[in-house]
Enzyme design. Structure first.
Site, PDB file in Angstrom:
ATOM      1  N   LYS A   1      13.746   1.652  -5.454  1.00 52.18           N
ATOM      2  CA  LYS A   1      14.375   2.742  -6.492  1.00 52.18           C
ATOM      3  C   LYS A   1      14.274   3.907  -6.226  1.00 52.18           C
ATOM      4  O   LYS A   1      14.739   5.313  -6.566  1.00 52.18           O
ATOM      5  CB  LYS A   1      12.398   2.612  -6.323  1.00 52.18           C
ATOM      6  CG  LYS A   1      11.258   1.698  -7.228  1.00 52.18           C
ATOM      7  CD  LYS A   1      12.218   1.444  -9.025  1.00 52.18           C
ATOM      8  CE  LYS A   1      11.450   0.637  -9.008  1.00 52.18           C
ATOM      9  NZ  LYS A   1      12.575  -0.072 -10.572  1.00 52.18           N
TER      10      LYS A   1
ATOM     11  N   TYR B   1      13.099  -3.417  -1.907  1.00 54.17           N
ATOM     12  CA  TYR B   1      12.777  -2.898  -3.306  1.00 54.17           C
ATOM     13  C   TYR B   1      11.950  -1.746  -3.380  1.00 54.17           C
ATOM     14  O   TYR B   1      12.824  -0.741  -4.283  1.00 54.17           O
ATOM     15  CB  TYR B   1      10.750  -3.731  -3.910  1.00 54.17           C
ATOM     16  CG  TYR B   1      10.169  -2.756  -5.242  1.00 54.17           C
ATOM     17  CD1 TYR B   1      10.997  -3.399  -6.439  1.00 54.17           C
ATOM     18  CD2 TYR B   1       8.732  -2.326  -4.777  1.00 54.17           C
ATOM     19  CE1 TYR B   1      10.403  -2.421  -6.851  1.00 54.17           C
ATOM     20  CE2 TYR B   1       8.647  -1.478  -5.900  1.00 54.17           C
ATOM     21  CZ  TYR B   1       9.609  -1.773  -7.073  1.00 54.17           C
ATOM     22  OH  TYR B   1       8.745  -0.894  -8.667  1.00 54.17           O
TER      23      TYR B   1
ATOM     24  N   SER C   1       8.888   4.292  -9.590  1.00 57.31           N
ATOM     25  CA  SER C   1       7.582   3.511  -9.385  1.00 57.31           C
ATOM     26  C   SER C   1       6.891   4.824  -7.892  1.00 57.31           C
ATOM     27  O   SER C   1       7.267   5.343  -7.054  1.00 57.31           O
ATOM     28  CB  SER C   1       7.790   2.883  -8.103  1.00 57.31           C
ATOM     29  OG  SER C   1       6.880   2.159  -7.150  1.00 57.31           O
TER      30      SER C   1
HETATM   31  C1  UD1 Z   1       2.756  -3.288  -5.303  1.00 50.05           C
HETATM   32  C2  UD1 Z   1       3.473  -3.049  -4.554  1.00 50.05           C
HETATM   33  C3  UD1 Z   1       4.058  -1.693  -5.226  1.00 50.05           C
HETATM   34  C4  UD1 Z   1       5.275  -2.275  -6.353  1.00 50.05           C
HETATM   35  C5  UD1 Z   1       3.935  -1.615  -7.357  1.00 50.05           C
HETATM   36  C6  UD1 Z   1       3.865  -2.782  -8.738  1.00 50.05           C
HETATM   37  C7  UD1 Z   1       3.407  -3.973  -2.331  1.00 50.05           C
HETATM   38  C8  UD1 Z   1       2.443  -3.315  -1.167  1.00 50.05           C
HETATM   39  N1  UD1 Z   1       2.969  -2.299  -3.102  1.00 50.05           N
HETATM   40  O1  UD1 Z   1       2.069  -2.630  -5.005  1.00 50.05           O
HETATM   41  O2  UD1 Z   1       5.256  -1.608  -4.234  1.00 50.05           O
HETATM   42  O3  UD1 Z   1       5.546  -0.941  -7.297  1.00 50.05           O
HETATM   43  O4  UD1 Z   1       2.624  -2.898  -7.006  1.00 50.05           O
HETATM   44  O5  UD1 Z   1       3.122  -3.060  -9.562  1.00 50.05           O
HETATM   45  O6  UD1 Z   1       3.525  -4.654  -2.692  1.00 50.05           O
HETATM   46  N2  UD1 Z   1      -4.839  -6.887  -4.093  1.00 50.05           N
HETATM   47  C9  UD1 Z   1      -6.001  -8.188  -3.616  1.00 50.05           C
HETATM   48  N3  UD1 Z   1      -5.699  -9.123  -3.810  1.00 50.05           N
HETATM   49  C10 UD1 Z   1      -4.521 -10.159  -4.632  1.00 50.05           C
HETATM   50  C11 UD1 Z   1      -3.569  -8.724  -5.074  1.00 50.05           C
HETATM   51  C12 UD1 Z   1      -4.128  -7.395  -4.882  1.00 50.05           C
HETATM   52  O7  UD1 Z   1      -6.814  -7.767  -3.109  1.00 50.05           O
HETATM   53  O8  UD1 Z   1      -4.347 -11.293  -4.751  1.00 50.05           O
HETATM   54  C13 UD1 Z   1      -5.118  -5.698  -4.183  1.00 50.05           C
HETATM   55  C14 UD1 Z   1      -4.283  -4.942  -3.369  1.00 50.05           C
HETATM   56  O9  UD1 Z   1      -4.667  -4.966  -1.876  1.00 50.05           O
HETATM   57  C15 UD1 Z   1      -4.180  -3.448  -3.312  1.00 50.05           C
HETATM   58  C16 UD1 Z   1      -4.871  -3.704  -5.280  1.00 50.05           C
HETATM   59  O10 UD1 Z   1      -5.306  -5.139  -5.455  1.00 50.05           O
HETATM   60  O11 UD1 Z   1      -5.029  -2.807  -3.014  1.00 50.05           O
HETATM   61  C17 UD1 Z   1      -3.909  -3.865  -6.109  1.00 50.05           C
HETATM   62  O12 UD1 Z   1      -2.643  -4.740  -5.725  1.00 50.05           O
HETATM   63  P1  UD1 Z   1      -1.072  -4.524  -6.334  1.00 50.05           P
HETATM   64  O13 UD1 Z   1      -1.474  -5.178  -7.667  1.00 50.05           O
HETATM   65  O14 UD1 Z   1      -0.527  -5.806  -5.527  1.00 50.05           O
HETATM   66  O15 UD1 Z   1      -0.029  -3.003  -6.855  1.00 50.05           O
HETATM   67  P2  UD1 Z   1       0.212  -2.290  -5.272  1.00 50.05           P
HETATM   68  O16 UD1 Z   1      -0.003  -2.754  -4.338  1.00 50.05           O
HETATM   69  O17 UD1 Z   1      -0.446  -1.052  -5.441  1.00 50.05           O
END
Ligand code: UD1
Length: 309
Positions: free
Chosen positions: A98, A94, A70
């Site tokens: 990895k 997590y 990842s």
């Molecule tokens: C997350 C994990 C990462 C993991 C990946 C799996 C964290 C900090 N990182 O990545 O370790 O490998 O998922 O796919 O959790 N967002 C919102 N609202 C929400 C959910 C997300 O605004 O309800 C935003 C987040 O702040 C971010 C973006 O959407 O900017 C993507 O978030 P997410 O899908 O959770 O992925 P990652 O954080 O990149």
């Protein structure tokens, strides 16, 4: 066949039935928040499974392996795009599983150069199979962006919380490299081709991303366009541990695997919506899900409930 990689006997049974040329190892727990509250569960499941698998593979002289790693191993990268030789740094259990799995594989190859291994660092997988028959179905509370957006679109959640609107990005929200699951799948077949055609591949690592960064609001707008549904938003502070911007350098995969992502965010949202509208409650019915949700809420420690409710 179904089995548990944490039970060596289950793996041995399969290896007695078939002779394998290579293995793609996808299995593992992946919820960041849960890994913080239940680290032993993550270390035990994600590491024991890999060790068991590699031991049985080795005994059966099957030493070709593709592993789902990842982009989380880059932690908070100092600059983008992330190349495969960036320093590795993880911020939660997590992510550490990895990285430890990657280290185990590097060590195994070092000790026995007959092993050929490809580590694939996924960026943010989204979308579904274009048939609408196969898609992501989070068992519990959806922590990732697109599963949450999907549940708002089908009416299971009322509003999407956007974490952070003050990042120094074009619209203030975080930037990620979203990649269609069909592109990810083709990255694996290219990795297998590479293993079979490159005797000295060793333990190689490739990013699987598009090389393009998309903000949260751009992703939501693409989903609204694909689905015709409204996605009500509310804004909250930054999510702890989140970074401003992460996207992949894709040159190595392009040059050495002959692979590059074909699909854009409109395709990802179209296919994800197709899955969502055909399966608004995932693989389970509405009632089964209600029963599961009640059990989950009762069994979770208080510290997790702010994710669950
Ligand atoms: C997350 C994990 C990462 C993991 C990946 C799996 C964290 C900090 N990182 O990545 O370790 O490998 O998922 O796919 O959790 N967002 C919102 N609202 C929400 C959910 C997300 O605004 O309800 C935003 C987040 O702040 C971010 C973006 O959407 O900017 C993507 O978030 P997410 O899908 O959770 O992925 P990652 O954080 O990149």
């Amino acid at each position: 066949m179904q089995g548990d990689l944490c039970k060596v006997d289950d793996i041995q049974k399969v290896f007695k039935l078939y002779r394998f040329e290579a293995v793609i190892h996808f299995a593992g727990l992946k919820a960041v928040g849960e890994s913080v509250s239940k680290p032993l569960r993550y270390y035990s499941n994600n590491l024991v499974s890999t060790i068991n698998l590699m031991e049985v593979m080795s005994k059966n002289n099957c030493k070709n392996l593709v592993f789902s790693s990842s982009a989380t191993v880059y932690g908070q990268p100092e600059s983008v795009p992330c190349t495969e030789d960036y320093p590795l740094h993880v911020t939660n259990p997590y992510g550490r599983t990895k990285l430890i799995n990657e280290d185990i594989m590097r060590d195994v190859h070092h000790a026995d150069p007959e092993w050929k291994i490809v580590l694939l660092r996924y960026f943010n997988p989204v979308g579904s199979h274009p048939s609408g028959e196969i898609g992501e179905d989070p068992m519990d509370y959806p922590n990732n962006l697109m599963p949450f957006v999907q549940q708002v679109a089908v009416g299971r959640k009322e509003v999407l919380t956007v974490f952070g609107q003050d990042y120094p990005t074009r619209d203030g929200t975080g930037i990620r490299d979203y990649i269609h699951v069909m592109d990810l799948a083709s990255g694996h077949t290219k990795a297998l081709d590479k293993l079979f055609t490159t005797p000295d591949i060793g333990c190689a690592v490739y990013n699987l991303g598009t090389g393009k960064g998309t903000t949260v609001l751009e992703m939501v707008a693409a989903f609204v366009k694909a689905s015709g549904k409204e996605i009500p938003l509310k804004y909250a502070g930054r999510r702890p541990g989140d970074c401003r911007e992460v996207y992949a350098a894709t040159e190595k995969a392009e040059k050495e695997l002959g692979w590059r992502a074909k699909f854009g965010i409109a395709d990802m949202c179209r296919d994800q919506w197709n899955w969502a509208k055909k399966n608004p409650y995932g693989y389970r019915g509405h009632q089964e899900l209600e029963v599961h949700a009640q059990k989950f809420i009762k069994s979770e420690p208080l510290s997790n409930r702010h994710w669950a409710l």
